[in-house]
Write an enzyme that holds these catalytic residues in place. Structure first.
Site, short mmCIF file in Angstrom:
data_model
loop_
_atom_site.label_atom_id
_atom_site.label_comp_id
_atom_site.label_asym_id
_atom_site.label_seq_id
_atom_site.Cartn_x
_atom_site.Cartn_y
_atom_site.Cartn_z
N TYR A 28 6.14 15.54 9.32
CA TYR A 28 5.59 15.09 8.02
C TYR A 28 4.73 16.29 7.44
O TYR A 28 4.88 16.64 6.33
CB TYR A 28 4.38 14.09 8.22
CG TYR A 28 5.15 12.91 8.78
CD1 TYR A 28 6.26 12.28 8.39
CD2 TYR A 28 4.53 12.18 9.94
CE1 TYR A 28 6.71 11.13 8.98
CE2 TYR A 28 5.04 11.07 10.47
CZ TYR A 28 6.16 10.77 10.12
OH TYR A 28 6.80 9.54 10.61
N HIS A 166 -4.59 -9.49 -10.92
CA HIS A 166 -4.35 -10.49 -9.83
C HIS A 166 -3.10 -10.42 -9.60
O HIS A 166 -2.43 -11.72 -8.85
CB HIS A 166 -5.12 -11.88 -10.29
CG HIS A 166 -6.54 -11.84 -10.95
ND1 HIS A 166 -7.44 -11.72 -10.11
CD2 HIS A 166 -6.83 -11.92 -12.19
CE1 HIS A 166 -8.63 -11.91 -10.53
NE2 HIS A 166 -8.16 -11.73 -12.14
N SER A 296 19.38 0.54 4.58
CA SER A 296 19.15 -0.34 5.61
C SER A 296 20.16 -0.05 6.55
O SER A 296 21.40 0.12 6.09
CB SER A 296 19.09 -1.61 5.13
OG SER A 296 19.39 -2.73 6.29
#
Length: 491
Positions: A28, A166, A296
């Site tokens: 990282y 919201h 994936s």
């Protein structure tokens, strides 16, 4: 004593050559930030501090020769680590082990190394030097993120998009205006970083419990010389101010302030990453996805927002880590207690390394974000008819309609249109219903003219321009020499 760990596997046994290495270094953080918290940086800084102390003590009249100073300088970079390591096994004290090792290389100066100082002279002052350098790296990267987001914001300042409150569709904003919210958070972070850097103080030369008693002894009670020594070393090591009072250590409150600042930057990045992940789910925007990248292992079609997920993951770690110096600062007893040491060695470097990783990702994503205008237009079109109803009512009233009756008809049409969308999975046909209702006394052209998305974005484009010109451009102009940095993402 076990010298080698033997691991049993399906194929037999093998020797484990390595021990745990933090992914903060290997995956990282940049090499630049990793070096700052390396042993080499630390021990070389210790030697610089010993040289600075000796030079200032000599200048103030202590019996230290130029020959001794030259010997110290000549060996400042070539540290004999093996000698220090061997000595530490015997004495169990890292600072005195390095004093001893330095003395082996500098036999003429051996007697004046660390003269009058306590371990915190090198330990604490080195930490302060390193943290300040690390803050400058963090600031540079935040400025570059702001620069990339600024270009993005101006490019898309006029593109209408659904606003959300919201997490439900609300009045329109623009893609560029939304980006200014991300920029503003970082702008506030820069203000905090600048404040912390400008107000960082050096521990300086304070002695064992902060009273400078050892230096009063060295200078035969000459308080003015002791005060001057403190300021001279502080200036020599690049600081403008020193703590006027300390215990054995500088106040650990400063560590808490610094890590809180890192936490605040992490919070800004976390908010951005969550927004972009939601937008990617909606297929309106996405982080960069490379040609050969795999989303994936099972679902080959997937384009996972892995960079933003990693930003969130590391940001959460930083936010939690900021609690460590807060607890340390509040539990230091009197002049100092050593339970800060092990925790400090871990929490402070790791917070900086993790945030460095976050900002590398943030730079990479903000420079290369992808926008899908057609999807955004489609989402706006699906909600805009509902938002336009108030304008339609007002225009129909101007033509002599009854406001209450118009409102009721709009309500009924809206309920039916919503049912078509939610229950039957069809497109929003509210406008067609209104156009076909003669009670409104408006032509199709008149009604459609009221449903132009650009009429619903208020001052969003102007706010972008004003914000960038008045607040962000001066910041970027001031820091133009550090712009243009690109982050290299290893994984």
């Amino acid at each position: 004593m076990i010298k080698t760990i033997i691991l049993y596997t399906y194929g037999g046994i093998f020797k484990m050559r390595d021990t745990y290495t933090t992914p903060l270094n290997t995956r990282y953080a940049s090499k630049e930030m990793s070096y700052l918290f390396s042993d080499e940086k630390k021990f070389k800084t210790w030697r610089k501090l010993w040289v600075a102390l000796a030079e200032c003590e000599k200048e103030l009249g202590l019996n230290i020769t130029s020959e001794q100073i030259d010997e110290l300088k000549a060996n400042m970079e070539n540290i004999n680590y093996e000698d220090a390591k061997k000595r530490e096994k015997e004495v169990r004290h890292d600072v005195m082990s390095h004093v001893y090792a330095y003395g082996l290389q500098c036999p003429k100066a051996k007697g004046i190394i660390h003269l009058g100082a306590t371990s915190c002279y090198v330990g604490d002052n080195t930490d302060l030097i390193i943290m300040r350098e690390a803050l400058h790296i963090i600031k540079r990267k935040v400025i570059n993120v702001i620069s990339y987001l600024t270009k993005f914001s101006l490019k898309y300042k006029d593109m209408p998009t659904l606003g959300f409150t919201h997490l439900q569709p609300a009045q329109l904003t623009t893609v560029g205006k939304r980006a200014t919210l991300w920029i503003q958070d970082l702008y506030l972070d820069i203000e905090n970083i600048d404040f912390v850097i400008q107000n960082m103080r050096f521990r300086g030369v304070k002695g064992t419990t902060g009273t400078q008693a050892s230096f009063m002894e060295l200078f035969n009670g000459d308080e003015e010389k002791v005060k001057k020594l403190d300021k001279m070393v502080t200036k020599k090591m690049g600081f403008e101010k020193e703590f006027m009072v300390t215990g054995q250590t500088y106040t650990r409150k400063l560590d808490s302030i610094i890590l809180n600042t890192l936490s605040e930057i992490a919070q800004s990045a976390y908010k951005f990453s969550n927004d972009l992940r939601i937008l990617q789910n909606m297929k309106e925007m996405e982080e960069p996805f490379e040609k050969n990248q795999i989303g994936s292992s099972a679902m080959a079609y997937k384009r996972n927002p892995m960079r933003c997920e990693r930003i969130g993951s590391l940001a959460r770690y930083i936010i939690v880590t900021a609690l460590n110096p807060a607890i340390t600062a509040s539990t230091q007893w009197f002049e100092r207690t050593l339970d800060d040491s092990a925790n400090k060695r871990i929490s402070i470097p790791e917070a900086f390394l993790a945030l460095d990783g976050v900002l590398n990702l943030y730079m990479n994503v903000s420079e290369n974000m992808v926008v899908y205008p057609k999807v955004i237009e489609s989402h706006v079109a699906s909600e805009l008819p509902f938002m336009a109803t108030e304008n339609i009512i007002m225009e129909a009233v101007k033509k002599g309609g009854d406001r209450q009756e118009l409102h009721e008809r709009i309500r009924v049409h809206s309920m039916e249109a919503a049912k078509m969308v939610k229950v039957e999975g069809k497109k929003n046909d509210l406008l067609e219903r209104i156009i076909g209702d003669p009670f409104f006394k408006m032509s199709e052209e008149e009604i459609l003219s009221l449903v132009d998305s650009k009429k619903f974005i208020g001052r969003a484009p102007g706010q972008v321009v004003d914000f960038i010109q008045q607040q962000i451009k001066p910041l970027l102009d001031k820091n133009k020499d550090i712009l243009g940095e690109e982050a290299e993402i290893d994984v």
